[in-house]
Design a protein around this motif. Structure first.
Motif, PDB file in Angstrom:
ATOM      1  N   THR A  84       0.865  -1.179   0.000  1.00  0.00           N
ATOM      2  CA  THR A  84       0.000   0.000   0.000  1.00  0.00           C
ATOM      3  C   THR A  84       0.897   1.222   0.000  1.00  0.00           C
ATOM      4  O   THR A  84       1.906   1.268   0.716  1.00  0.00           O
ATOM      5  CB  THR A  84      -0.920  -0.005   1.244  1.00  0.00           C
ATOM      6  OG1 THR A  84      -1.734  -1.190   1.176  1.00  0.00           O
ATOM      7  CG2 THR A  84      -1.809   1.227   1.287  1.00  0.00           C
ATOM      8  N   VAL A  85       0.539   2.200  -0.818  1.00  0.00           N
ATOM      9  CA  VAL A  85       1.357   3.410  -0.959  1.00  0.00           C
ATOM     10  C   VAL A  85       1.326   4.201   0.342  1.00  0.00           C
ATOM     11  O   VAL A  85       0.262   4.592   0.829  1.00  0.00           O
ATOM     12  CB  VAL A  85       0.863   4.277  -2.136  1.00  0.00           C
ATOM     13  CG1 VAL A  85       1.680   5.562  -2.232  1.00  0.00           C
ATOM     14  CG2 VAL A  85       0.931   3.492  -3.440  1.00  0.00           C
ATOM     15  N   ALA A 127      -1.539   8.435  -2.816  1.00  0.00           N
ATOM     16  CA  ALA A 127      -1.309   7.920  -1.457  1.00  0.00           C
ATOM     17  C   ALA A 127      -2.453   6.991  -1.071  1.00  0.00           C
ATOM     18  O   ALA A 127      -3.608   7.244  -1.404  1.00  0.00           O
ATOM     19  CB  ALA A 127      -1.203   9.070  -0.471  1.00  0.00           C
ATOM     20  N   GLY A 128      -2.114   5.920  -0.372  1.00  0.00           N
ATOM     21  CA  GLY A 128      -3.119   4.979   0.100  1.00  0.00           C
ATOM     22  C   GLY A 128      -3.562   3.957  -0.936  1.00  0.00           C
ATOM     23  O   GLY A 128      -4.320   3.049  -0.606  1.00  0.00           O
ATOM     24  N   SER A 129      -3.097   4.085  -2.175  1.00  0.00           N
ATOM     25  CA  SER A 129      -3.471   3.113  -3.207  1.00  0.00           C
ATOM     26  C   SER A 129      -2.928   1.735  -2.846  1.00  0.00           C
ATOM     27  O   SER A 129      -1.825   1.600  -2.335  1.00  0.00           O
ATOM     28  CB  SER A 129      -2.900   3.521  -4.567  1.00  0.00           C
ATOM     29  OG  SER A 129      -3.469   4.719  -5.024  1.00  0.00           O
ATOM     30  N   LEU A 134       2.936  -3.313 -12.436  1.00  0.00           N
ATOM     31  CA  LEU A 134       2.349  -2.744 -11.226  1.00  0.00           C
ATOM     32  C   LEU A 134       0.917  -2.296 -11.509  1.00  0.00           C
ATOM     33  O   LEU A 134       0.678  -1.559 -12.474  1.00  0.00           O
ATOM     34  CB  LEU A 134       3.187  -1.548 -10.770  1.00  0.00           C
ATOM     35  CG  LEU A 134       2.740  -0.804  -9.521  1.00  0.00           C
ATOM     36  CD1 LEU A 134       2.862  -1.685  -8.288  1.00  0.00           C
ATOM     37  CD2 LEU A 134       3.572   0.468  -9.353  1.00  0.00           C
ATOM     38  N   TYR A 135      -0.001  -2.756 -10.675  1.00  0.00           N
ATOM     39  CA  TYR A 135      -1.424  -2.426 -10.809  1.00  0.00           C
ATOM     40  C   TYR A 135      -1.928  -1.769  -9.532  1.00  0.00           C
ATOM     41  O   TYR A 135      -1.467  -2.100  -8.437  1.00  0.00           O
ATOM     42  CB  TYR A 135      -2.248  -3.700 -11.032  1.00  0.00           C
ATOM     43  CG  TYR A 135      -1.909  -4.424 -12.298  1.00  0.00           C
ATOM     44  CD1 TYR A 135      -2.581  -4.137 -13.487  1.00  0.00           C
ATOM     45  CD2 TYR A 135      -0.919  -5.396 -12.312  1.00  0.00           C
ATOM     46  CE1 TYR A 135      -2.257  -4.802 -14.657  1.00  0.00           C
ATOM     47  CE2 TYR A 135      -0.597  -6.068 -13.484  1.00  0.00           C
ATOM     48  CZ  TYR A 135      -1.277  -5.768 -14.655  1.00  0.00           C
ATOM     49  OH  TYR A 135      -0.946  -6.420 -15.811  1.00  0.00           O
ATOM     50  N   VAL A 136      -2.900  -0.883  -9.664  1.00  0.00           N
ATOM     51  CA  VAL A 136      -3.651  -0.378  -8.523  1.00  0.00           C
ATOM     52  C   VAL A 136      -4.901  -1.243  -8.426  1.00  0.00           C
ATOM     53  O   VAL A 136      -5.614  -1.447  -9.423  1.00  0.00           O
ATOM     54  CB  VAL A 136      -4.023   1.110  -8.689  1.00  0.00           C
ATOM     55  CG1 VAL A 136      -4.966   1.559  -7.580  1.00  0.00           C
ATOM     56  CG2 VAL A 136      -2.766   1.971  -8.683  1.00  0.00           C
ATOM     57  N   VAL A 137      -5.134  -1.795  -7.215  1.00  0.00           N
ATOM     58  CA  VAL A 137      -6.289  -2.662  -6.977  1.00  0.00           C
ATOM     59  C   VAL A 137      -7.133  -2.064  -5.852  1.00  0.00           C
ATOM     60  O   VAL A 137      -6.698  -1.143  -5.156  1.00  0.00           O
ATOM     61  CB  VAL A 137      -5.843  -4.105  -6.654  1.00  0.00           C
ATOM     62  CG1 VAL A 137      -5.183  -4.749  -7.872  1.00  0.00           C
ATOM     63  CG2 VAL A 137      -4.909  -4.157  -5.456  1.00  0.00           C
ATOM     64  N   ALA A 149      -8.352  -3.369  -2.907  1.00  0.00           N
ATOM     65  CA  ALA A 149      -8.082  -3.719  -1.512  1.00  0.00           C
ATOM     66  C   ALA A 149      -6.689  -4.346  -1.421  1.00  0.00           C
ATOM     67  O   ALA A 149      -6.127  -4.761  -2.436  1.00  0.00           O
ATOM     68  CB  ALA A 149      -9.145  -4.687  -1.001  1.00  0.00           C
ATOM     69  N   PRO A 150      -6.127  -4.420  -0.199  1.00  0.00           N
ATOM     70  CA  PRO A 150      -4.734  -4.856  -0.043  1.00  0.00           C
ATOM     71  C   PRO A 150      -4.344  -6.175  -0.692  1.00  0.00           C
ATOM     72  O   PRO A 150      -3.224  -6.327  -1.140  1.00  0.00           O
ATOM     73  CB  PRO A 150      -4.554  -4.925   1.477  1.00  0.00           C
ATOM     74  CG  PRO A 150      -5.520  -3.944   2.013  1.00  0.00           C
ATOM     75  CD  PRO A 150      -6.710  -4.004   1.087  1.00  0.00           C
ATOM     76  N   ASP A 151      -5.236  -7.156  -0.762  1.00  0.00           N
ATOM     77  CA  ASP A 151      -4.878  -8.457  -1.336  1.00  0.00           C
ATOM     78  C   ASP A 151      -5.613  -8.774  -2.630  1.00  0.00           C
ATOM     79  O   ASP A 151      -5.634  -9.921  -3.075  1.00  0.00           O
ATOM     80  CB  ASP A 151      -5.138  -9.573  -0.310  1.00  0.00           C
ATOM     81  CG  ASP A 151      -4.188  -9.486   0.875  1.00  0.00           C
ATOM     82  OD1 ASP A 151      -3.023  -9.095   0.666  1.00  0.00           O
ATOM     83  OD2 ASP A 151      -4.614  -9.782   2.001  1.00  0.00           O
ATOM     84  N   ASP A 152      -6.206  -7.763  -3.250  1.00  0.00           N
ATOM     85  CA  ASP A 152      -6.966  -7.984  -4.483  1.00  0.00           C
ATOM     86  C   ASP A 152      -6.068  -8.372  -5.649  1.00  0.00           C
ATOM     87  O   ASP A 152      -4.871  -8.075  -5.676  1.00  0.00           O
ATOM     88  CB  ASP A 152      -7.746  -6.728  -4.877  1.00  0.00           C
ATOM     89  CG  ASP A 152      -9.067  -6.591  -4.141  1.00  0.00           C
ATOM     90  OD1 ASP A 152      -9.415  -7.490  -3.351  1.00  0.00           O
ATOM     91  OD2 ASP A 152      -9.743  -5.572  -4.364  1.00  0.00           O
TER      92      ASP A 152
END
Length: 183
Positions: A31-32, A92-94, A116-119, A121-124
């Protein structure tokens, strides 16, 4: 100013690097953190490299190049070349997920890439049609640190790396575009 991550927060463990099956590498998640945000309001370029570095550590663990291997043999992977593409801003928080692909391996070298992907939730897991926000392609050498030179991978490591090789994505193998000189 926020505190830097502790060793426990940043270390990649063998436990969190176990894939669901043996045919691909596990996704790596982070998480960023607020301190990763630069003066432009998005993740600073250095932290993309940090996240990709941790994903490389996870790949090393999964393929037998873990801390115990490095301690007992004095050998490790050294990055010899990399090409990083920044494709979209990350806030931030991504929540991030990194997919690692092995693209080739020989006696002493491995070529691999990270996407690198933005998902959500933390384990998505990224959606099948998701576009990466950044990519990197790397060439790494298997180095005997005591001898100061490249050496062949152990058969078990080379075979594990080879079992993971898949076709390169379309973007891999590109170089930086020429910029014509102003005359």
């Amino acid at each position: 100013m926020s505190e830097q991550p502790t060793h426990q927060e940043t270390a990649v463990t063998e436990q969190n690097a176990v894939p669901a099956d043996d045919t691909s590498l596990p996704l790596f998640h982070r998480t960023v953190r607020p301190e990763w945000i630069d003066y432009n309001g998005h993740m600073s370029e250095a932290f993309y490299v940090l996240v990709f570095g941790y994903a490389t550590d996870a790949m090393m663990i999964e393929t037998g190049l873990h801390a115990g291997y490095r301690e007992s043999t004095g050998c490790s992977l050294y990055t010899a070349e990399s090409h990083l593409r920044y494709l979209r801003e990350v806030a931030a928080g991504s929540h991030l997920a990194v997919r690692t692909r092995l693209l080739g391996v020989d006696a002493k070298k491995a070529r691999f890439c990270h996407e690198l992907y933005v998902v959500g939730a933390p384990d998505d897991v990224p959606e099948p049609d998701a576009a990466p926000v950044a990519t990197t392609e790397l060439l790494a050498l298997h180095v005997d640190q005591r001898a100061g030179r490249t050496v062949p991978f152990p058969d078990s490591v080379r075979e594990r790396l080879a079992s993971l090789v898949e076709p390169a994505p379309a973007w891999a193998g590109r170089s930086i575009a020429e910029v014509p000189a102003v005359r």
